[in-house]
Motif scaffolding. Structure first.
Motif, PDB file in Angstrom:
ATOM      1  N   ILE A  75      41.180  33.551  41.767  1.00 53.46           N
ATOM      2  CA  ILE A  75      40.204  34.316  40.859  1.00 53.46           C
ATOM      3  C   ILE A  75      40.559  33.814  39.263  1.00 53.46           C
ATOM      4  O   ILE A  75      41.486  33.545  39.154  1.00 53.46           O
ATOM      5  CB  ILE A  75      40.310  35.762  40.769  1.00 53.46           C
TER       6      ILE A  75
ATOM      7  N   ILE B  67      39.458  33.044  35.322  1.00 48.49           N
ATOM      8  CA  ILE B  67      38.569  33.331  33.943  1.00 48.49           C
ATOM      9  C   ILE B  67      38.849  32.057  33.047  1.00 48.49           C
ATOM     10  O   ILE B  67      40.240  31.671  32.945  1.00 48.49           O
ATOM     11  CB  ILE B  67      38.881  34.501  33.136  1.00 48.49           C
TER      12      ILE B  67
ATOM     13  N   ARG C  38      32.670  27.380  43.837  1.00 49.36           N
ATOM     14  CA  ARG C  38      32.974  28.609  42.679  1.00 49.36           C
ATOM     15  C   ARG C  38      31.677  28.902  42.133  1.00 49.36           C
ATOM     16  O   ARG C  38      30.935  27.898  41.592  1.00 49.36           O
ATOM     17  CB  ARG C  38      33.820  28.248  41.555  1.00 49.36           C
TER      18      ARG C  38
ATOM     19  N   PRO D 223      35.401  36.890  35.599  1.00 46.75           N
ATOM     20  CA  PRO D 223      36.476  36.344  36.775  1.00 46.75           C
ATOM     21  C   PRO D 223      35.482  35.796  37.669  1.00 46.75           C
ATOM     22  O   PRO D 223      34.325  36.294  38.114  1.00 46.75           O
ATOM     23  CB  PRO D 223      36.732  37.714  37.562  1.00 46.75           C
ATOM     24  N   LYS D 224      35.720  34.728  38.418  1.00 46.28           N
ATOM     25  CA  LYS D 224      35.244  33.957  39.439  1.00 46.28           C
ATOM     26  C   LYS D 224      36.061  33.606  40.559  1.00 46.28           C
ATOM     27  O   LYS D 224      37.244  33.377  40.435  1.00 46.28           O
ATOM     28  CB  LYS D 224      34.451  32.598  39.006  1.00 46.28           C
ATOM     29  N   THR D 225      35.724  33.912  41.801  1.00 37.62           N
ATOM     30  CA  THR D 225      36.362  33.598  42.914  1.00 37.62           C
ATOM     31  C   THR D 225      35.968  32.004  43.268  1.00 37.62           C
ATOM     32  O   THR D 225      34.838  31.676  43.441  1.00 37.62           O
ATOM     33  CB  THR D 225      35.978  34.489  44.065  1.00 37.62           C
TER      34      THR D 225
ATOM     35  N   ALA E 162      42.111  39.665  46.972  1.00 36.36           N
ATOM     36  CA  ALA E 162      40.981  39.576  45.881  1.00 36.36           C
ATOM     37  C   ALA E 162      40.934  40.527  44.731  1.00 36.36           C
ATOM     38  O   ALA E 162      40.863  40.605  43.855  1.00 36.36           O
ATOM     39  CB  ALA E 162      39.606  39.266  46.383  1.00 36.36           C
ATOM     40  N   GLU E 163      41.065  41.973  45.224  1.00 32.96           N
ATOM     41  CA  GLU E 163      40.972  43.179  44.617  1.00 32.96           C
ATOM     42  C   GLU E 163      42.175  43.101  43.608  1.00 32.96           C
ATOM     43  O   GLU E 163      42.060  43.089  42.230  1.00 32.96           O
ATOM     44  CB  GLU E 163      40.973  44.211  45.427  1.00 32.96           C
TER      45      GLU E 163
ATOM     46  N   HIS F 265      41.890  40.264  40.879  1.00 31.47           N
ATOM     47  CA  HIS F 265      40.686  40.835  39.864  1.00 31.47           C
ATOM     48  C   HIS F 265      41.513  41.499  38.981  1.00 31.47           C
ATOM     49  O   HIS F 265      41.470  41.445  37.689  1.00 31.47           O
ATOM     50  CB  HIS F 265      39.712  41.351  40.632  1.00 31.47           C
ATOM     51  N   GLU F 266      42.368  42.381  39.250  1.00 36.21           N
ATOM     52  CA  GLU F 266      43.110  43.417  38.611  1.00 36.21           C
ATOM     53  C   GLU F 266      43.871  42.731  37.367  1.00 36.21           C
ATOM     54  O   GLU F 266      43.876  43.094  36.394  1.00 36.21           O
ATOM     55  CB  GLU F 266      43.960  44.300  39.420  1.00 36.21           C
TER      56      GLU F 266
ATOM     57  N   CYS G 183      43.490  39.453  36.561  1.00 36.47           N
ATOM     58  CA  CYS G 183      42.753  38.759  35.471  1.00 36.47           C
ATOM     59  C   CYS G 183      42.368  39.622  34.391  1.00 36.47           C
ATOM     60  O   CYS G 183      42.498  39.421  33.154  1.00 36.47           O
ATOM     61  CB  CYS G 183      41.686  38.144  36.230  1.00 36.47           C
ATOM     62  N   GLN G 184      41.953  40.756  34.804  1.00 41.33           N
ATOM     63  CA  GLN G 184      41.510  41.732  33.798  1.00 41.33           C
ATOM     64  C   GLN G 184      42.507  42.527  32.717  1.00 41.33           C
ATOM     65  O   GLN G 184      42.415  42.446  31.588  1.00 41.33           O
ATOM     66  CB  GLN G 184      40.823  43.166  34.624  1.00 41.33           C
TER      67      GLN G 184
END
Length: 171
Positions: free
Chosen positions: A5, A7, A63, A69-71, A138-139, A142-143, A145-146
């Motif tokens: 993931i 950014i 992608r 955020p990008k997977t 993935a979850e 994402h956390e 990255c955020q």
């Protein structure tokens, strides 16, 4: 294959502040790499050969083009002779674009940070949360990255949806 993931954001005056935050958190600095990424014409996804002092890989990834955020699904191959491979791929596929950049590389656990200065484009930061073996998910990526997006105070309008290659092609 592994899951990323990531950014990417413009980083006008923030690079020094981000560098300091990484140093304060004892990030593992891998060095500054002069990287030449040669993108080839392909039917699916993106194929690039990265030639640098630290990182040398043939990379295929898919992608979406979206801000934030990008997977990415990433396949890496470490060639023993990248120059011969580049010539072969140029001949067989054709070159789409070449990206020339200076990249500072840092790691905090499974999260990789790039402070980039890209020829003809400017300065950027990349945050790349990596799940190399499927154990993170993935979850959580994402956390992560955020968390760093917030920590680095990256404004939403600075988030990029395109890759450096796309930005160069648009010039």
């Amino acid at each position: 294959m592994h899951l990323n993931i990531e950014i990417k954001a413009r980083c006008k005056q923030q690079q020094e502040a981000i560098r300091q935050l990484l140093i304060e958190r004892n990030a593992d600095f891998r060095g500054t790499d002069h990287q030449i990424d040669t993108y080839f014409q392909v039917a699916n996804g993106r194929l690039k050969l990265r030639e640098g002092n630290i990182e040398n890989n043939l990379i295929h990834y898919q992608r979406p083009d979206q801000a934030g955020p990008k997977t990415s699904e990433v396949h890496l191959y470490k060639p023993t002779d990248s120059e011969s491979l580049r010539v072969l791929l140029q001949t067989a596929l054709g070159v789409k674009v070449v990206v020339d950049k200076q990249r500072e590389i840092y790691f905090l656990d499974n999260v990789k940070f790039h402070l980039d200065t890209v020829k003809e484009l400017g300065t950027f930061v990349e945050i790349e949360a990596i799940d190399a073996d499927g154990s993170i998910g993935a979850e959580r990526l994402h956390e992560q990255c955020q968390f760093y997006l917030d920590l680095f105070a990256i404004a939403e309008e600075d988030l990029l949806q395109n890759s450096y290659s796309d930005m160069l092609l648009e010039k």
